[in-house]
Design an enzyme around this catalytic site. Structure first.
Site, mmCIF file in Angstrom:
data_model
loop_
_atom_site.group_PDB
_atom_site.id
_atom_site.type_symbol
_atom_site.label_atom_id
_atom_site.label_comp_id
_atom_site.label_asym_id
_atom_site.label_seq_id
_atom_site.Cartn_x
_atom_site.Cartn_y
_atom_site.Cartn_z
ATOM 1 N N SER A 139 57.011 -2.107 22.927
ATOM 2 C CA SER A 139 56.465 -0.625 23.057
ATOM 3 C C SER A 139 55.232 -0.357 22.563
ATOM 4 O O SER A 139 55.062 0.633 21.903
ATOM 5 C CB SER A 139 57.446 0.129 22.415
ATOM 6 O OG SER A 139 58.708 -0.166 22.986
ATOM 7 N N ARG A 140 54.241 -1.335 22.434
ATOM 8 C CA ARG A 140 52.847 -1.185 21.828
ATOM 9 C C ARG A 140 52.978 -0.862 20.329
ATOM 10 O O ARG A 140 51.905 -0.385 19.908
ATOM 11 C CB ARG A 140 51.996 -0.047 22.619
ATOM 12 C CG ARG A 140 52.084 -0.326 24.408
ATOM 13 C CD ARG A 140 51.059 0.184 24.905
ATOM 14 N NE ARG A 140 50.894 0.358 26.437
ATOM 15 C CZ ARG A 140 50.714 -1.097 27.092
ATOM 16 N NH1 ARG A 140 50.537 -1.993 26.582
ATOM 17 N NH2 ARG A 140 51.203 -0.706 28.262
#
Ligand SMILES: Cc1cc2nc3c(=O)[nH]c(=O)nc-3n(C[C@H](O)[C@H](O)[C@H](O)COP(=O)(O)O)c2cc1C
Length: 207
Positions: A185-186
């Site tokens: 999710s970065r």
């Protein structure tokens, strides 16, 4: 399903105090991976009028003094570095989901060191380096091939090809490093090393 991250975080307890040693650990992982060219590194320089440019070069070595690469001393990048030694480097190792960014100052390596590396280069690459004024315009590719062929008469395969003044190495003396690891999710994990009077300070950065 596309996997865009690697399991785990960077463990700060495992980080080397010297970022060049940490670079060595990551570079060893990159060499052991199926990355096709782990030594490829983006090099950004700044022109005298303040315009940045970036291109890829090959890291040919690194030690306590910094990161070394070779190029034409009459190229645009050399003109930039000779005027303003501030440069940035960025490695990206896709199979590792990792990036390393480095800032520092570039200086020419001494002639003996350039000659030692020059002598390890393939014969044809040495002749091409003599013939080329890197990034200058040329009408046809053939005229350069002809010049290489002509030079081959003076320096046949196996002969000592003299190192031209127009070619050699630079070493980047690093002042900042950033080690980046992709996470789900970065929410990536990053550590920077900055120079202080007492050595390198290590800080975790937000994604
Ligand atoms: C994979 C790869 C490796 C390269 N390695 C070098 C290198 O080690 N030295 C070099 O001068 N140019 C290298 N080049 C070419 C440079 O990216 C660039 O085109 C050239 O040096 C001219 O740059 P300049 O006009 O900004 O000086 C490489 C290009 C690629 C794609």
């Amino acid at each position: 399903m596309k996997i865009d991250y690697q399991e785990g975080l960077i463990d700060p307890a495992e980080l080397e105090e010297d970022p060049l040693l940490e670079l060595g650990k990551w570079y060893d992982m990159a060499k052991a991976s199926d990355d096709m060219l782990p030594e490829a590194v983006s090099l950004a320089t700044v022109s005298p009028s303040g315009i940045p440019t970036v291109r890829i070069v090959l890291m040919r070595g690194f030690d306590a003094r910094g990161i070394e690469f070779f190029t034409s001393y009459n190229s645009p990048k050399a003109a930039d570095m000779d005027d303003n030694p501030n440069v940035s480097l960025a490695f990206h190792w896709k199979p590792l989901y990792r990036q390393i960014r480095i800032e520092g100052t570039a200086t020419r390596v001494d002639k003996a060191e350039s000659k030692a590396y020059w002598d390890t280069r393939p014969h044809g690459s040495r002749l091409a380096a003599i013939v080329s004024t890197q990034s200058a315009s040329v009408d046809t590719w053939e005229e350069m091939a002809d010049q290489v062929e002509e030079l081959e008469k003076a320096y046949p395969e196996g002969s000592d090809v003299p190192l031209p003044d127009s070619w050699g190495g630079y070493r980047v003396n690093p002042t900042r490093f950033e080690f980046w690891l992709s996470r789900p999710s970065r929410l990536h994990d990053r550590f920077q090393y900055t120079q202080t009077d007492s050595g390198w300070a290590i800080t975790r950065l937000q994604p």
